[in-house]
Design a protein around this motif. Sequence first.
Motif, short mmCIF file in Angstrom:
data_model
loop_
_atom_site.label_atom_id
_atom_site.label_comp_id
_atom_site.label_asym_id
_atom_site.label_seq_id
_atom_site.Cartn_x
_atom_site.Cartn_y
_atom_site.Cartn_z
N MET A 37 -2.88 8.85 11.07
CA MET A 37 -1.59 8.65 10.10
C MET A 37 -1.16 7.26 10.85
O MET A 37 -1.28 7.05 11.96
CB MET A 37 -0.40 9.65 10.24
CG MET A 37 -0.91 10.75 9.82
SD MET A 37 -1.15 10.80 7.89
CE MET A 37 -1.94 12.25 7.49
N PRO A 38 -0.54 6.38 9.95
CA PRO A 38 -0.33 6.81 8.58
C PRO A 38 -1.50 6.30 7.83
O PRO A 38 -2.44 5.55 8.11
CB PRO A 38 0.80 5.39 8.30
CG PRO A 38 0.45 4.23 9.48
CD PRO A 38 0.17 5.23 10.67
N LEU A 39 -1.73 7.15 6.61
CA LEU A 39 -2.62 7.10 5.75
C LEU A 39 -2.58 6.40 4.44
O LEU A 39 -1.46 6.83 3.64
CB LEU A 39 -3.19 8.59 5.67
CG LEU A 39 -4.33 8.71 4.39
CD1 LEU A 39 -5.71 8.26 4.91
CD2 LEU A 39 -4.56 10.29 4.03
N THR A 40 -3.13 5.39 4.07
CA THR A 40 -3.06 4.89 2.74
C THR A 40 -4.05 5.87 1.81
O THR A 40 -4.92 5.96 1.95
CB THR A 40 -3.59 3.50 2.72
OG1 THR A 40 -3.11 2.57 3.70
CG2 THR A 40 -3.53 2.89 1.35
N THR B 64 3.03 9.41 6.30
CA THR B 64 2.87 9.60 7.57
C THR B 64 2.72 10.85 8.43
O THR B 64 2.36 10.96 9.59
CB THR B 64 4.36 8.96 8.05
OG1 THR B 64 5.48 9.81 7.51
CG2 THR B 64 4.61 7.45 7.70
N GLY C 219 -8.20 4.80 0.99
CA GLY C 219 -7.07 3.81 0.53
C GLY C 219 -6.95 3.00 -0.37
O GLY C 219 -6.78 1.77 -0.44
N GLN D 86 1.46 5.04 1.27
CA GLN D 86 1.04 5.58 2.56
C GLN D 86 1.80 6.83 2.65
O GLN D 86 3.02 7.15 2.09
CB GLN D 86 1.18 4.86 3.61
CG GLN D 86 0.28 3.49 3.78
CD GLN D 86 0.34 2.74 5.15
OE1 GLN D 86 1.59 2.96 5.89
NE2 GLN D 86 -0.57 2.18 5.61
N ALA E 53 -3.60 0.52 -2.91
CA ALA E 53 -3.29 -0.61 -2.11
C ALA E 53 -3.85 -1.78 -2.95
O ALA E 53 -4.70 -1.77 -3.82
CB ALA E 53 -3.98 -0.71 -0.80
N ALA F 8 0.79 -1.23 0.05
CA ALA F 8 -0.01 0.09 -0.10
C ALA F 8 0.95 1.07 -0.12
O ALA F 8 2.04 1.06 0.52
CB ALA F 8 -0.75 0.08 1.21
#
Length: 335
Positions: A59-62, A7, A97, A5, A100, A3
């Motif tokens: 965070m973390p963000l996909t 942060t 997200g 991402q 991914a 994925a």
Amino acid sequence: MKAAQITKYSKDLNVAVKEIATPKPQANEVLIKVSYAAVNPLDLMNIHGSVKLIQDYSMPLTLGNEVVGEITAIGSNVTPFKPCDLVYTRLPLAKIGGFAEYVAVDANAIWYTPTNLSAKEAVAVPLTGLTAYQGLTEELAVEAGKTIFIPGGSGSFGQLAVPVAKSLGLTVIVSGNAAAREHILELGADQYLDYRTTDYWQVLNDVDYVIDTRGAQDIERELSIMKPGGRLLSLVAGPNKHFAITHQLPAWKRLLFGLVGKKWDKLASKAQVDYRFIFVRSDGQQLKKVTELVEKHHITPAIDPHDFDLDHVQDALELVANGKLAGKVVIRLTD
């Protein structure tokens, strides 16, 4: 699974591809094996934190707001979808997200892909199509028999907004480049203005609705052609107090957005017009209606020819940020 991402919010495109756990679908969710994810300016805004006052993320963000893929598992409450169905979606605001290999998404946010499109083409539809549909039916609350103008409507937004507007009984006027004229007219536009040869504010008047795709530079000109009592919807100029109230944001955000949008509200009030702003949400039933229009009018979204996989998501984002695009930029997740 892999994925892409971030942060933290940053002005830089610091995106990393990591190994994370594959999500498990909740009772109302499906698990989608992502075939393609679209890359949008909204993804850049998510990286920069430009919309965190509307939607803030842990965070973390996909990253990734728009995907197409095959359902591999369903939650216990999900109907009518089943494994192996090919579906697409504008992912829910609170749970994006799409960059991914798999994504778990509420079944109410998805619909089957259009029969006339490949998976790669289909991924370009949900975000733009829902923006058009929600903008017309909710923010503008259009009435059949009235007139709408879409400046800069010759691109990907216009090719979906025009048939949606026509299906709602509107007279549709579009401005754009000469090359797109015949295509937009074929989709149902009643009048097309070449922006290089015609200044729309010199030839149009008594327009009921305007969808602004250009932002601050054109708001006053757009208001000048409108009929008193009309509505102007901006996709880019920014939110106002009405936006904060209708989205049930807290009092401090209502105050802040009221200040931010005061200029547009003041100009609109002077023209006796309502100003609106949209931040599109997921909605599977609305996506169904958009899908039907895509199939009926044989709409094929333009896809940029660059080929990106997930390991090159940074390059895809940089192309959207700085490049010259020939259509929607997509990331290939599976062959």
